[in-house]
Design a protein around this motif. Structure first.
Motif, PDB file in Angstrom:
ATOM      1  N   ARG A  94       1.720   6.844  -6.694  1.00  0.00           N
ATOM      2  CA  ARG A  94       0.675   7.832  -7.034  1.00  0.00           C
ATOM      3  C   ARG A  94       1.198   9.263  -6.869  1.00  0.00           C
ATOM      4  NH1 ARG A  94      -2.662  10.106  -3.531  1.00  0.00           N
ATOM      5  NH2 ARG A  94      -2.407   8.434  -2.001  1.00  0.00           N
ATOM      6  N   LEU A 112       2.385   1.778  -3.466  1.00  0.00           N
ATOM      7  CA  LEU A 112       1.411   2.311  -4.424  1.00  0.00           C
ATOM      8  C   LEU A 112       1.115   3.783  -4.143  1.00  0.00           C
ATOM      9  CD1 LEU A 112      -1.083  -0.677  -4.737  1.00  0.00           C
ATOM     10  CD2 LEU A 112       0.486   0.163  -6.503  1.00  0.00           C
ATOM     11  N   GLU A 113       1.039   4.143  -2.873  1.00  0.00           N
ATOM     12  CA  GLU A 113       0.803   5.549  -2.518  1.00  0.00           C
ATOM     13  C   GLU A 113       1.970   6.418  -2.959  1.00  0.00           C
ATOM     14  OE1 GLU A 113      -2.039   5.069   1.440  1.00  0.00           O
ATOM     15  OE2 GLU A 113       0.143   5.058   1.651  1.00  0.00           O
ATOM     16  N   THR A 114       3.186   5.927  -2.793  1.00  0.00           N
ATOM     17  CA  THR A 114       4.356   6.677  -3.238  1.00  0.00           C
ATOM     18  C   THR A 114       4.341   6.828  -4.754  1.00  0.00           C
ATOM     19  OG1 THR A 114       5.650   5.862  -1.370  1.00  0.00           O
ATOM     20  CG2 THR A 114       6.875   6.758  -3.223  1.00  0.00           C
ATOM     21  N   LYS A 128       0.834  -1.198   0.000  1.00  0.00           N
ATOM     22  CA  LYS A 128       0.000   0.000   0.000  1.00  0.00           C
ATOM     23  C   LYS A 128       0.875   1.256   0.000  1.00  0.00           C
ATOM     24  CE  LYS A 128      -3.681   2.299   2.662  1.00  0.00           C
ATOM     25  NZ  LYS A 128      -2.892   3.370   3.336  1.00  0.00           N
ATOM     26  N   ALA A 129       1.911   1.262   0.828  1.00  0.00           N
ATOM     27  CA  ALA A 129       2.809   2.425   0.876  1.00  0.00           C
ATOM     28  C   ALA A 129       3.508   2.630  -0.455  1.00  0.00           C
ATOM     29  CB  ALA A 129       3.831   2.250   1.999  1.00  0.00           C
ATOM     30  N   ARG A 181      -7.531   1.249  -1.671  1.00  0.00           N
ATOM     31  CA  ARG A 181      -7.099   1.764  -0.368  1.00  0.00           C
ATOM     32  C   ARG A 181      -5.893   2.698  -0.497  1.00  0.00           C
ATOM     33  NH1 ARG A 181      -7.978  -3.619   0.931  1.00  0.00           N
ATOM     34  NH2 ARG A 181      -5.775  -4.045   1.366  1.00  0.00           N
ATOM     35  N   ALA A 182      -5.210   2.620  -1.633  1.00  0.00           N
ATOM     36  CA  ALA A 182      -4.111   3.547  -1.912  1.00  0.00           C
ATOM     37  C   ALA A 182      -4.575   4.724  -2.763  1.00  0.00           C
ATOM     38  CB  ALA A 182      -2.974   2.815  -2.617  1.00  0.00           C
TER      39      ALA A 182
END
Length: 211
Positions: free
Chosen positions: A88, A84-86, A81-82, A139-140
């Motif tokens: 994005r 994918l967030e990075t 998740k982290a 969730r990301a």
């Protein structure tokens, strides 16, 4: 929706030594970067064909990109998740993330179970059904705009050999040759095509964009 051009900034996360980027460069793409925590130092920096390779992790690279690719690298990361967030946060407006990874599909699991070649323990830290990966992306704060499967015959062939207790590597660590006839390998390739036609292959791709 912006489309990729030959000047679009493309970043490959988990690029290895840059083989996929070299293929893109030969097609005409000219703004290519790869990042890999295990990149040999001798390969780091500006490479032929206008490719830049970086030894490190995505969170240490702050450049914005039009497309970020992860070809069978995401499942090796401890915090998906982290990551994918990075990714994005590293997109230009209209940018996309292209992910390829193994997929846990009911038909193949029912046939092979723990002998399924894509389990690949302990290197693969996570395995997803297609629905579970789309949920993780959500969730990301990413939405899936396209997906499909791209299984190759080798995965099914190695699952079959594992079921026969034939290891993929020899005791000295060298790769074992597939102990199958050309006809058997061809049959697995046809099975892979049939599974992909129904989106039931054991590896797939997802195109993501910010939600």
């Amino acid at each position: 929706m912006p489309r990729l051009t030959f000047d679009s900034a493309i970043l490959d996360v988990g690029c290895g030594e840059g083989a996929r980027l070299e293929k893109l460069a030969k097609l005409g793409f000219a703004n290519l970067t790869g990042i890999d925590a295990f990149l040999p130092q001798a390969r780091e920096g500006r490479r032929p064909l206008g490719i830049t390779l970086i030894r490190g992790k995505l969170n240490s690279h702050d450049r914005k990109n039009d497309c970020i690719t992860m070809h069978h690298s995401l499942e090796h990361a401890p915090d998906l998740k982290a990551l994918l967030e990075t990714a994005r946060a590293r997109l230009n407006p209209g940018g996309k993330i292209f992910v390829r990874l193994p997929l846990l599909q009911d038909e193949i699991w029912a046939k092979y179970g723990a002998d399924w070649a894509q389990v690949d323990a302990p290197r693969h830290l996570y395995l997803f059904t297609p629905e579970a990966f789309v949920s993780l992306a959500g969730r990301a704060a990413l939405k899936c705009i396209a997906h499909g499967t791209d299984t190759l015959g080798w995965s099914l062939a190695w699952s079959e050999t594992c079921a026969r207790d034939i290891p993929s590597n020899n005791l000295d660590g060298t790769a074992n040759a597939l102990p199958l006839t050309k006809q058997e390998i061809s049959a697995f390739e046809e099975q892979a095509k049939a599974l992909n036609a129904r989106d039931k292959g054991d590896q797939g791709y997802f195109v993501l964009e910010p939600a």
